[in-house]
Write a protein that holds these residues in place. Structure first.
Motif, PDB file in Angstrom:
ATOM      1  N   ILE A 291       0.840  -1.204   0.000  1.00  0.00           N
ATOM      2  CA  ILE A 291       0.000   0.000   0.000  1.00  0.00           C
ATOM      3  C   ILE A 291       0.874   1.252   0.000  1.00  0.00           C
ATOM      4  N   CYS A 292       0.643   2.114  -0.984  1.00  0.00           N
ATOM      5  CA  CYS A 292       1.341   3.392  -1.131  1.00  0.00           C
ATOM      6  C   CYS A 292       0.477   4.227  -2.064  1.00  0.00           C
ATOM      7  N   ALA A 293       0.941   5.421  -2.407  1.00  0.00           N
ATOM      8  CA  ALA A 293       0.136   6.293  -3.268  1.00  0.00           C
ATOM      9  C   ALA A 293      -0.147   5.634  -4.612  1.00  0.00           C
ATOM     10  N   ASP A 294       0.853   4.990  -5.212  1.00  0.00           N
ATOM     11  CA  ASP A 294       0.646   4.326  -6.504  1.00  0.00           C
ATOM     12  C   ASP A 294      -0.414   3.239  -6.396  1.00  0.00           C
ATOM     13  N   HIS A 295      -0.335   2.457  -5.318  1.00  0.00           N
ATOM     14  CA  HIS A 295      -1.290   1.362  -5.127  1.00  0.00           C
ATOM     15  C   HIS A 295      -2.704   1.918  -4.958  1.00  0.00           C
ATOM     16  N   VAL A 296      -2.840   2.950  -4.134  1.00  0.00           N
ATOM     17  CA  VAL A 296      -4.157   3.556  -3.922  1.00  0.00           C
ATOM     18  C   VAL A 296      -4.691   4.131  -5.237  1.00  0.00           C
ATOM     19  N   ALA A 297      -3.812   4.748  -6.014  1.00  0.00           N
ATOM     20  CA  ALA A 297      -4.233   5.332  -7.288  1.00  0.00           C
ATOM     21  C   ALA A 297      -4.787   4.277  -8.233  1.00  0.00           C
ATOM     22  N   VAL A 298      -4.168   3.109  -8.261  1.00  0.00           N
ATOM     23  CA  VAL A 298      -4.656   2.023  -9.118  1.00  0.00           C
ATOM     24  C   VAL A 298      -6.042   1.575  -8.670  1.00  0.00           C
ATOM     25  N   ARG A 299      -6.223   1.425  -7.350  1.00  0.00           N
ATOM     26  CA  ARG A 299      -7.509   0.962  -6.833  1.00  0.00           C
ATOM     27  C   ARG A 299      -8.618   1.990  -7.056  1.00  0.00           C
ATOM     28  N   LEU A 300      -8.252   3.263  -7.080  1.00  0.00           N
ATOM     29  CA  LEU A 300      -9.268   4.303  -7.240  1.00  0.00           C
ATOM     30  C   LEU A 300      -9.421   4.774  -8.681  1.00  0.00           C
ATOM     31  N   ALA A 301      -8.712   4.139  -9.592  1.00  0.00           N
ATOM     32  CA  ALA A 301      -8.692   4.598 -10.987  1.00  0.00           C
ATOM     33  C   ALA A 301     -10.086   4.645 -11.606  1.00  0.00           C
ATOM     34  N   ASP A 302     -10.946   3.719 -11.243  1.00  0.00           N
ATOM     35  CA  ASP A 302     -12.288   3.697 -11.834  1.00  0.00           C
ATOM     36  C   ASP A 302     -13.373   3.904 -10.786  1.00  0.00           C
ATOM     37  N   CYS A 303     -13.012   4.482  -9.646  1.00  0.00           N
ATOM     38  CA  CYS A 303     -14.008   4.676  -8.595  1.00  0.00           C
ATOM     39  C   CYS A 303     -14.970   5.796  -8.981  1.00  0.00           C
ATOM     40  N   PRO A 304     -16.246   5.652  -8.664  1.00  0.00           N
ATOM     41  CA  PRO A 304     -17.209   6.711  -8.982  1.00  0.00           C
ATOM     42  C   PRO A 304     -17.070   7.879  -8.019  1.00  0.00           C
ATOM     43  N   PRO A 305     -17.529   9.058  -8.404  1.00  0.00           N
ATOM     44  CA  PRO A 305     -17.500  10.208  -7.491  1.00  0.00           C
ATOM     45  C   PRO A 305     -18.211   9.873  -6.180  1.00  0.00           C
ATOM     46  N   GLY A 306     -17.703  10.424  -5.090  1.00  0.00           N
ATOM     47  CA  GLY A 306     -18.309  10.165  -3.785  1.00  0.00           C
ATOM     48  C   GLY A 306     -17.674   9.032  -3.017  1.00  0.00           C
ATOM     49  N   THR A 307     -16.771   8.286  -3.655  1.00  0.00           N
ATOM     50  CA  THR A 307     -16.080   7.198  -2.958  1.00  0.00           C
ATOM     51  C   THR A 307     -15.306   7.756  -1.765  1.00  0.00           C
ATOM     52  N   LEU A 308     -15.374   7.037  -0.646  1.00  0.00           N
ATOM     53  CA  LEU A 308     -14.602   7.416   0.537  1.00  0.00           C
ATOM     54  C   LEU A 308     -13.636   6.289   0.868  1.00  0.00           C
ATOM     55  N   ALA A 309     -12.350   6.604   0.882  1.00  0.00           N
ATOM     56  CA  ALA A 309     -11.317   5.614   1.174  1.00  0.00           C
ATOM     57  C   ALA A 309     -10.635   5.958   2.487  1.00  0.00           C
ATOM     58  N   VAL A 310     -10.439   4.936   3.315  1.00  0.00           N
ATOM     59  CA  VAL A 310      -9.734   5.089   4.586  1.00  0.00           C
ATOM     60  C   VAL A 310      -8.360   4.455   4.437  1.00  0.00           C
ATOM     61  N   ILE A 311      -7.311   5.195   4.780  1.00  0.00           N
ATOM     62  CA  ILE A 311      -5.948   4.670   4.745  1.00  0.00           C
ATOM     63  C   ILE A 311      -5.440   4.594   6.180  1.00  0.00           C
ATOM     64  N   ASP A 312      -5.198   3.379   6.644  1.00  0.00           N
ATOM     65  CA  ASP A 312      -4.810   3.131   8.031  1.00  0.00           C
ATOM     66  C   ASP A 312      -3.409   2.507   8.052  1.00  0.00           C
ATOM     67  N   TYR A 313      -2.369   3.266   8.264  1.00  0.00           N
ATOM     68  CA  TYR A 313      -2.452   4.647   8.680  1.00  0.00           C
ATOM     69  C   TYR A 313      -1.409   5.464   7.935  1.00  0.00           C
ATOM     70  N   LEU A 314      -1.433   6.780   8.102  1.00  0.00           N
ATOM     71  CA  LEU A 314      -0.595   7.705   7.339  1.00  0.00           C
ATOM     72  C   LEU A 314       0.889   7.361   7.409  1.00  0.00           C
ATOM     73  N   GLN A 315       1.402   7.117   8.607  1.00  0.00           N
ATOM     74  CA  GLN A 315       2.846   6.933   8.782  1.00  0.00           C
ATOM     75  C   GLN A 315       3.359   5.650   8.111  1.00  0.00           C
ATOM     76  N   LEU A 316       2.501   4.680   7.871  1.00  0.00           N
ATOM     77  CA  LEU A 316       2.950   3.455   7.211  1.00  0.00           C
ATOM     78  C   LEU A 316       3.331   3.707   5.752  1.00  0.00           C
ATOM     79  N   LEU A 317       2.797   4.761   5.164  1.00  0.00           N
ATOM     80  CA  LEU A 317       3.177   5.096   3.788  1.00  0.00           C
ATOM     81  C   LEU A 317       4.622   5.567   3.704  1.00  0.00           C
ATOM     82  N   ASP A 318       5.207   5.848   4.860  1.00  0.00           N
ATOM     83  CA  ASP A 318       6.536   6.454   4.926  1.00  0.00           C
ATOM     84  C   ASP A 318       7.624   5.461   5.330  1.00  0.00           C
TER      85      ASP A 318
END
Length: 243
Positions: A139-166
């Protein structure tokens, strides 16, 4: 905007859930039985009734209408204050409104997700294909971007947690990832909710609620990238516009 616990309970909901887990281990009973016993002590016939009442009056129910497409939301607290629970409640609010909810986590497993939702009277299975869990190790920005590539407007994504991206050396710096995710949220008209740690030096005796200066940042990050912030401590919630 400050919100206190909406129900007159002996403790905030996240603490009652923790007490039920301890009761389950101590008495060797199933967690659902321990939850019901805990709810009975609060005057409810079952945990599901207590949780449903909480859902009707929860901070998430009042905060969700204040979110806008493109928002990056920071939900931050010390451990055990209910930050993941509140974030998932926001996802549930989105799904009840007919939108999609995605839970990215390097902390929970898919088997643990139903218990998370049960804590506030919801069942992810009832949302059908509107809900998705992603526990991929990458999980990172690239991974999230792929998963959200075809998401419809209004989608809410939770990333648990911020510091793990680092934490991975093979991913861009956190600041670069967050800039990409902010652009992604705006492009897809999605809401991204980031669960965040608070620095261990934060002292609730000296300051009732943490703020941006208490967010744990192992590496530089411009917190003005977030459009909304939500800080929790001792059952209290402070929500504000940022950026």
């Amino acid at each position: 905007m400050k919100l206190s616990a909406p129900l007159r309970l002996s403790a905030p909901l996240y603490r009652l859930k923790r007490q039920a887990r301890q009761l389950s281990r101590r008495d060797g009973i199933p967690l659902h039985a321990a939850l019901d016993r805990t709810a009975a002590a609060e005057g409810f016939r079952s945990w599901s009734l207590l949780a449903a009442r909480h859902a009707d009056r929860s901070p998430a129910a009042r905060l969700y209408p204040r979110l806008s497409p493109g928002d990056l939301v920071l939900v931050a607290a010390r451990p055990g204050q209910g930050k993941t629970l509140l974030s998932l409640e926001l996802a549930a609010q989105a799904m009840r409104a007919g939108h999609r909810g995605i839970y990215f986590s390097l902390e929970d497993t898919e088997r643990e997700v139903p218990a998370r939702f049960a804590a506030f009277g919801a069942d992810p299975a009832r949302f059908g294909d509107r809900f998705a869990f992603d526990g991929d190790d990458g999980i990172c920005a690239d991974h999230v971007a792929v998963r959200l590539a075809d998401c419809p407007p209004g989608t809410l994504a939770v990333i648990d947690y911020l510091q793990l991206l680092d934490q991975r050396r093979d991913t861009p710096p956190l600041a670069d990832q967050m800039r990409r995710l902010r652009a992604l949220a705006a492009e897809r008209e999605a809401v991204l909710v980031f669960v965040s740690q608070i620095d261990r030096r934060y002292d609730p005796a000296a300051k009732p609620l943490p703020d941006l200066g208490d967010v744990r940042r192992p590496n530089p990050l411009d917190l003005r990238l977030f459009t909304k912030t939500c800080f929790l401590q001792g059952g209290k919630v402070h929500f504000a516009a940022a950026g």
